[in-house]
Design an enzyme around this catalytic site. Structure first.
Site: not given
Ligand SMILES: [Zn+2]
Length: 464
Positions: A100, A162
């Protein structure tokens, strides 16, 4: 230098040739990933996340990992995992990255469209080109370079949330520590302190996001008829936020700690250039820049909800809201820090305004163990790949999962490196990765994986 590698491993020169030959493939993989707008923030479509996860699975299968699959992460897009069991007596290494990316922000601020990979002067531009799609490519290309010569167990874990700070994977790892059982963990979501200067990241700051809403009136009212005595929620919010720093720009919240720092320096001209500080504008706060970044708290007001200037009614504002991002010294407890910031804002609120706090996640910082065999092997691998000595630095950013890994696998050594050097401008417009830096990173990781079995035997695992 090349004799450092175990006798039955490919030589450093041989690995260097293989990595160079693999760069066309690595670059194609990276371009495919950068072309997918895989933003996991609320309100963004799910399809690009699915496409990015599928692309990662293709890459891991192509390098011969077994059992490549999606791992359900509660409340988040799935992670991608794959593994290859360790040969008898060999160590296992966990390779981590995330697919992501941060939102692109204002597209007009980009020189070329954020999700169209474009090369300029040896750098590949696009959101996620460095953070952290370069990390995924590092893992895959290093495994490809080693091929059948890999004599370590490998587990790959590439997550899909994340940047959101949702913490789903941290919870999962906490509940199922076997997911990250390994002798060493390589987190390719960091980078050198300057382009071409090999660096291991030995500490990370923690992070925290707090939403604060100020309410003073049932609704907006005429600024002439009521302005004066009517308490302005936006003015109240500004007054509160202005107390978070002293006049020099140092954080002024009681209860936020600072830690000691011994890593590389970051000289002021380089910092000013990397951060794009305008000529004549002073830096905020006092003290050594690298220490400010690595080991001291920082507070940034990252967003304010208030009436926009264009079309603003001439009215006293009834409610206003801010998102406050807090970076914490390694070792600071995030819950304690949250309480400290909330108490500070409450005490600073004028006119007994009504405050509503919201929590947008956060996580602990990290301090690496630098005494183990994997850390030594990583240092030698970087030295060989770059042909120069290795520095250590603390990183101002946060990777909450690192603390969760450390808790789940306390004996695993953590290696934090990658292609996210300062010129990569991660999280900002015109993010990019230097393709030569990426190639050196891939080589370092291949050298590290080749050397790890021997490094383990030289250490405490030795059968004597
Ligand atoms: Zn990162």
């Amino acid at each position: 230098m090349s004799n450092e590698v175990h006798a039955t491993s490919p030589s450093a020169d041989e690995l260097r040739r293989r990595v160079a030959r693999g760069m066309a493939r690595a670059r194609a993989d990276l371009e495919r990933l950068v072309g997918i707008p895989s933003v996991a923030f609320a309100g963004f479509p799910i399809e690009p996340l699915e496409q990015a996860a599928a692309a990662v699975m293709d890459m891991l299968r192509a390098v011969g990992l077994d059992d490549v699959r999606l791992l359900d992460v509660p409340g988040s897009p799935p992670a991608v995992v794959g593994e290859r069991p360790a040969p008898p007596g060999a160590p296992t290494v966990l390779l981590y990255g995330h697919y992501d990316v941060q939102p692109a922000g204002v597209e007009a601020d980009w020189t070329s469209p954020p999700f169209t990979p474009v090369e300029r002067d040896g750098r590949l531009y696009g959101r996620g080109a460095a953070d952290d799609k370069s990390g995924i490519v590092m893992h895959a290309a290093a495994l490809a370079a080693l091929g059948a010569d890999a004599r370590v167990g490998v587990r790959v874990l590439i997550e899909g949330a994340e940047e959101t700070g949702l913490g789903g994977l941290e919870e999962l790892v906490g509940a199922q520590p076997e997911l990250v059982a390994a002798d060493a963990v390589v987190i390719a979501d960091a980078g050198n302190h300057a382009l071409g200067q090999p660096t291991l990241t030995t500490s990370l700051r923690g992070s925290l996001k707090i939403m604060v809403e100020v309410r003073t009136l049932a609704g907006p009212v005429h600024s002439g008829t009521y302005g004066g005595p009517a308490p302005d929620a936006l003015v109240a919010l500004i007054a509160m936020l202005a107390t978070l720093h002293d006049a020099a720009g140092n954080v002024a919240v009681a209860g936020l700690d600072a830690a000691a720092y011994e890593g590389a320096r970051y000289d002021e001209p380089a910092f000013r250039r990397d951060a794009g500080v305008l000529a004549g504008v002073a830096l905020a706060g006092s003290g050594v820049i690298a220490e400010q970044l690595a080991c001291r708290p920082a507070i940034t007001v990252i967003g304010i909800d208030a009436p926009p200037v264009d079309g603003a009614a001439n009215a006293v504002v009834a409610r206003a809201r801010a998102a406050v991002s807090v970076r914490l010294a390694p070792g600071q407890d995030p819950d304690q820090a949250r309480s400290a910031v909330v108490a500070h804002l409450q005490a600073a609120a004028p006119w007994r305004a009504v405050l509503v706090f919201g929590d947008a996640g956060g996580g602990e910082g990290f301090q690496a163990n630098t005494d183990g065999p994997a850390f030594a092997a990583a240092t030698r691998a970087l030295e060989t790949a770059y042909g120069r000595p290795v520095s250590h630095h603390g990183q101002g950013g946060s990777i909450p999962l690192v603390a969760a890994f450390h808790k789940a696998a306390p004996d695993a050594e953590m290696i934090l490196w990658g292609a996210e050097e300062p010129l990569a401008r991660i999280h900002a417009p015109d993010e990019s990765v230097d393709l030569a830096e990426l190639e050196r990173g891939i080589l370092a990781e291949a050298l590290f994986l080749a050397a790890l079995p021997a490094a383990g035997q030289a250490g405490t695992d030795s059968p004597a």
